[in-house]
Scaffold this motif. Structure first.
Motif, mmCIF file in Angstrom:
data_model
loop_
_atom_site.group_PDB
_atom_site.id
_atom_site.type_symbol
_atom_site.label_atom_id
_atom_site.label_comp_id
_atom_site.label_asym_id
_atom_site.label_seq_id
_atom_site.Cartn_x
_atom_site.Cartn_y
_atom_site.Cartn_z
ATOM 1 N N SER A 1 0.854 -1.176 0.000
ATOM 2 C CA SER A 1 0.000 0.000 0.000
ATOM 3 C C SER A 1 0.892 1.229 0.000
ATOM 4 N N LEU A 2 0.594 2.173 -0.886
ATOM 5 C CA LEU A 2 1.429 3.370 -1.020
ATOM 6 C C LEU A 2 0.494 4.567 -1.200
ATOM 7 N N VAL A 3 0.481 5.475 -0.235
ATOM 8 C CA VAL A 3 -0.464 6.589 -0.264
ATOM 9 C C VAL A 3 0.296 7.898 -0.087
ATOM 10 N N ASP A 4 0.003 8.865 -0.954
ATOM 11 C CA ASP A 4 0.602 10.195 -0.842
ATOM 12 C C ASP A 4 -0.102 10.963 0.283
ATOM 13 N N VAL A 5 0.611 11.199 1.387
ATOM 14 C CA VAL A 5 0.022 11.923 2.524
ATOM 15 C C VAL A 5 0.768 13.246 2.760
ATOM 16 N N SER A 6 1.374 13.768 1.674
ATOM 17 C CA SER A 6 2.184 14.987 1.809
ATOM 18 C C SER A 6 1.412 16.120 2.479
ATOM 19 N N HIS A 7 0.127 16.269 2.105
ATOM 20 C CA HIS A 7 -0.627 17.424 2.576
ATOM 21 C C HIS A 7 -1.339 17.161 3.886
ATOM 22 N N ARG A 8 -1.227 15.942 4.409
ATOM 23 C CA ARG A 8 -1.860 15.618 5.684
ATOM 24 C C ARG A 8 -1.075 16.224 6.840
ATOM 25 N N ASP A 9 0.262 16.347 6.648
ATOM 26 C CA ASP A 9 1.152 16.633 7.777
ATOM 27 C C ASP A 9 1.853 17.978 7.640
ATOM 28 N N VAL A 10 2.275 18.493 8.790
ATOM 29 C CA VAL A 10 3.142 19.668 8.862
ATOM 30 C C VAL A 10 4.308 19.282 9.772
ATOM 31 N N SER A 11 5.519 19.701 9.396
ATOM 32 C CA SER A 11 6.695 19.373 10.219
ATOM 33 C C SER A 11 7.314 20.627 10.809
ATOM 34 N N PHE A 12 7.868 20.458 12.006
ATOM 35 C CA PHE A 12 8.612 21.525 12.669
ATOM 36 C C PHE A 12 9.985 20.985 13.037
ATOM 37 N N SER A 13 11.003 21.839 12.955
ATOM 38 C CA SER A 13 12.283 21.462 13.537
ATOM 39 C C SER A 13 12.351 22.066 14.934
ATOM 40 N N VAL A 14 12.898 21.301 15.859
ATOM 41 C CA VAL A 14 13.139 21.775 17.224
ATOM 42 C C VAL A 14 14.630 21.618 17.451
ATOM 43 N N GLU A 15 15.337 22.732 17.525
ATOM 44 C CA GLU A 15 16.797 22.681 17.531
ATOM 45 C C GLU A 15 17.387 23.588 18.590
ATOM 46 N N ILE B 1 3.343 10.629 21.087
ATOM 47 C CA ILE B 1 2.402 11.715 21.326
ATOM 48 C C ILE B 1 3.122 12.928 21.910
ATOM 49 N N LEU B 2 2.534 14.101 21.680
ATOM 50 C CA LEU B 2 3.009 15.337 22.295
ATOM 51 C C LEU B 2 1.772 16.015 22.875
ATOM 52 N N GLY B 3 1.702 16.101 24.185
ATOM 53 C CA GLY B 3 0.484 16.632 24.787
ATOM 54 C C GLY B 3 -0.693 15.759 24.399
ATOM 55 N N LYS B 4 -1.663 16.345 23.708
ATOM 56 C CA LYS B 4 -2.836 15.570 23.307
ATOM 57 C C LYS B 4 -2.822 15.219 21.826
ATOM 58 N N ALA B 5 -1.710 15.477 21.137
ATOM 59 C CA ALA B 5 -1.655 15.230 19.699
ATOM 60 C C ALA B 5 -0.694 14.093 19.386
ATOM 61 N N GLU B 6 -1.046 13.316 18.352
ATOM 62 C CA GLU B 6 -0.119 12.290 17.882
ATOM 63 C C GLU B 6 0.927 12.953 16.983
ATOM 64 N N ILE B 7 2.194 12.550 17.160
ATOM 65 C CA ILE B 7 3.271 13.098 16.329
ATOM 66 C C ILE B 7 4.146 11.953 15.822
ATOM 67 N N VAL B 8 4.935 12.260 14.797
ATOM 68 C CA VAL B 8 6.054 11.396 14.411
ATOM 69 C C VAL B 8 7.315 12.183 14.739
ATOM 70 N N LEU B 9 8.151 11.580 15.581
ATOM 71 C CA LEU B 9 9.332 12.269 16.098
ATOM 72 C C LEU B 9 10.594 11.668 15.489
ATOM 73 N N VAL C 1 9.530 17.267 14.361
ATOM 74 C CA VAL C 1 8.221 16.866 14.864
ATOM 75 C C VAL C 1 7.225 17.010 13.725
ATOM 76 N N THR C 2 6.564 15.923 13.373
ATOM 77 C CA THR C 2 5.586 15.931 12.283
ATOM 78 C C THR C 2 4.219 15.603 12.854
ATOM 79 N N THR C 3 3.224 16.388 12.478
ATOM 80 C CA THR C 3 1.883 16.150 13.013
ATOM 81 C C THR C 3 0.838 16.426 11.944
ATOM 82 N N TRP C 4 -0.382 15.964 12.189
ATOM 83 C CA TRP C 4 -1.455 16.230 11.241
ATOM 84 C C TRP C 4 -1.713 17.731 11.187
#
Ligand code: ZN
Lengths: 188, 102
Positions: A106-120, A150-158, A168-171
């Motif tokens: 299964s291969l799905v384009d989810v580019s627009h689902r997520d927003v990423s932040f750098s924490v540096e 998770i971060l607080g109440k949101a699911e993230i990809v770290l 940090v990537t989140t919906w």
């Protein structure tokens, strides 16, 4: 589709400024693919279209940055998030599908689902840990690690790129919450 | 914070997990052939032991996989975690794979 989604995303990430040593910066759009395949169906392929799938669960493998960047985050036994340049995603999709003709995946384009932040910056781990309960010591989560959590109440990809450098990537709909949470945490 | 040993990710905080109720309950092969009382038992009756309990857990905010865990309902200690489809580790294989909840 792309333009409409970008326009819709724009207001979610306002330029909140943190005045501490840790910076929270919204990243430019990236191409992201949700990729699922059973290890048996991979049949020993370690690499597909330049994405290195051989990493352990919860690790990150990456080739050079820039236009040809190919990053694979292994989020589970049969799940990867593949990251590429935003304008490369259609080509990558076609190439991966072609390489796996006749193989169940299964291969799905989810580019627009997520927003990423750098924490540096020094203490970036404390900022992430202010809302993320996993052990971020270098022993438990070294550079090159990546996981869904998770971060607080949101699911993230770290992702940890270096000791004091995280992504940090989140919906998209969680993005203002996650950004505010992280910026607030930098104020200690 | 309570740490749960995901078979795929290792020790992770409990807030990433979700419990899915008792494990090792086999759905009858032919529901239409099952008596009402047995069907009711399959749907609603659970063992609720004081002590070791086999449960299904989901690492939802993690690898996204279901697995089974042996948890002590008195102390809340996780005694063992194991992949779906594997027999309950504190019982022999014949007992663990039987459809009975006992
Ligand atoms: Zn897991």
């Amino acid at each position: 589709m792309l333009e409409r989604n970008l326009a819709r995303r724009a207001p979610t990430v306002s330029p909140l400024v943190s005045e501490s040593s840790v910076t929270v910066t919204p990243l430019d759009p990236q191409g992201r693919l949700a990729f699922r395949i059973k290890p048996a169906a991979l049949a020993g392929r370690g690499t597909i279209d330049g994405f290195d799938l051989s990493g352990a669960i919860n690790s990150r493998t990456s080739s050079e940055e820039g236009a040809t960047m190919r990053t694979a985050l292994r989020l589970g036994p049969d799940e990867w998030m593949l990251i590429t340049a935003a304008d490369e995603v259609d080509e990558r999709c076609e190439a991966i599908s072609a390489a796996l003709t006749g193989v169940a995946h299964s291969l799905v384009d989810v580019s627009h689902r997520d927003v990423s932040f750098s924490v540096e910056g020094p203490g970036a781990d404390s900022v992430v840990n202010s809302g993320c309960p996993i052990d971020l010591s270098m022993r438990a989560f070294p550079a090159g690690s990546a996981t869904r959590t998770i971060l607080g109440k949101a699911e993230i990809v770290l992702q940890r790129r270096a000791a004091d450098s995280f992504t940090v990537t989140t919906w998209r709909s969680f993005a203002p919450y996650v950004q505010g949470f992280l910026v607030e945490a930098t104020r200690g | 914070m309570l740490l749960i040993d995901c078979p795929y990710c290792g020790k992770r905080p409990e807030v990433e997990f979700h419990c899915g109720g008792e494990a090792h309950i086999a759905r009858p092969e032919m529901p239409t052939a099952v008596e009402d009382a047995d069907w009711g038992s399959f749907l609603y009756y659970r063992t609720n032991p004081k002590g070791l309990h086999a449960e299904r857990w989901l690492h939802g905010h993690g690898c996204g996989r279901w697995f089974n865990a042996l948890r002590d309902t008195v102390s809340d200690a996780f005694v063992a975690t194991y992949e779906m489809g594997k027999p309950r580790p504190d019982r022999d294989e014949a007992t663990a794979s039987s459809p009975s909840n006992a």
